[in-house]
Design an enzyme around this catalytic site. Structure first.
Site, PDB file in Angstrom:
ATOM      1  CE  LYS A  89     -78.678  -4.009  49.048  1.00 13.48           C
ATOM      2  NZ  LYS A  89     -78.943  -3.393  47.737  1.00 13.48           N
ATOM      3  N   GLY A 143     -82.136  -4.044  38.682  1.00 16.15           N
ATOM      4  CA  GLY A 143     -82.157  -3.194  37.501  1.00 16.15           C
ATOM      5  C   GLY A 143     -83.126  -3.605  36.415  1.00 16.15           C
ATOM      6  CB  ALA A 190     -83.363  -5.893  43.386  1.00 15.86           C
ATOM      7  N   GLY A 191     -85.651  -4.544  41.435  1.00 12.06           N
ATOM      8  CA  GLY A 191     -86.709  -4.909  40.507  1.00 12.06           C
ATOM      9  C   GLY A 191     -87.855  -3.932  40.387  1.00 12.06           C
ATOM     10  CG  ASN A 211     -79.490   3.235  42.050  1.00 14.13           C
ATOM     11  OD1 ASN A 211     -79.098   4.200  42.702  1.00 14.13           O
ATOM     12  ND2 ASN A 211     -78.994   2.969  40.852  1.00 14.13           N
ATOM     13  CB  THR A 212     -82.264   0.863  38.058  1.00 13.44           C
ATOM     14  OG1 THR A 212     -81.050   0.254  38.498  1.00 13.44           O
ATOM     15  CG2 THR A 212     -82.227   0.996  36.546  1.00 13.44           C
TER      16      THR A 212
END
Length: 259
Positions: free
Chosen positions: A101, A162, A188-189, A210-211
């Site tokens: 990635k 995040g 993301a987001g 992830n977050t």
């Protein structure tokens, strides 16, 4: 009905990809990955021990390569050269692993991608035989350019890394998904399950997060919620939603109504 996600010639039953940062421990990370049903786990080569330090806990003892497809990423790289060097390191650490990635960041505050440097790095990596999944802005033109360079998947952001803000530009994501010939993975987001479902309803092929899981009050429960959200959103997309109307439309037929 068979409905699989295919990346670089390999098929996956799950369309949810998960990360390996911000967890309380590698053990919690492994349990969350299991609860999510994910088959691909991304790892930050510059931040996570995959054997570089023999005296520290090794993520590979918990996220096992014989169970998951590892997706080494270039998190923390701010130049094309650093990103390319990190991918080469990943290939050495993981015995010739080609799937990576790519992310080249523009600044530490927004963690927004530097698209010029991303295009430069992608071109080099594809030429060297890497299978590149690439993090980028939600710009349909740049996404198409990355596809044309030979990236095996394009990963537009929903919102800053995040942030948990969810998809901020649905029409761009929709346009990207409609015109792509490679998998489009929202990256993301994402903050909660509805964000993941919306991404899938727009026609995206998958979501990486992830977050949203790692920083939930109950990461394992959130991982399970995301698993179901991905499935629900995908099925809704395949089913084809009803048209939106400005005014009401009676649910019951009017024929045969007793006057």
């Amino acid at each position: 009905m068979s409905d699989v996600l295919t990346i670089a010639g390999k098929s996956y039953a799950s369309r949810l990809l998960v990360g390996s940062g911000k967890y309380a421990s590698f053990e919690q990370n492994a349990l969350a990955a299991e609860a999510s049903g994910a088959e691909i786990v991304t790892v930050a080569i510059r931040r996570v021990n995959l054997g570089q330090d023999a005296n520290a806990p090794n993520l590979l003892d918990f996220i096992r390569p014989d169970r998951y497809t590892l997706l080494p990423n270039t998190a923390g790289c701010y130049t094309a050269d650093d990103a390319v060097r990190t991918c080469r390191l990943a290939r050495e650490l993981l015995d010739g692993h080609k799937l990576v990635k790519l992310e080249v960041l523009g600044d530490p505050k927004t963690l927004y991608p530097d698209i010029t440097a991303t295009l430069e790095a992608a071109k080099v990596l594809v030429k060297e035989g890497f299978e590149v999944m690439v993090y980028c802005t939600d710009d349909p033109i740049q996404c198409k350019r990355l596809e044309e360079l030979g990236c095996v998947a394009v990963m537009p952001l929903a919102a800053p890394i995040g942030s948990g803000l969810g998809i901020q530009n649905r029409y761009n994501i929709l346009t990207i998904a409609e015109n792509a010939k490679v998998p489009i993975i929202v990256d993301a987001g994402v903050g909660t399950a509805s964000d993941a479902a919306i991404a899938m309803e727009l026609g995206c092929d998958g979501v990486l997060m992830n977050t949203a899981i790692a920083e939930a009050k109950n990461p394992l429960l959130m991982a399970s919620a995301m698993r179901h959200a991905i499935l629900a959103g995908r099925e809704a997309f395949l089913a084809g939603r009803m048209p939106m109307r400005r005014y009401a439309s009676a649910s019951s037929p009017l024929q045969g109504v007793i006057g």
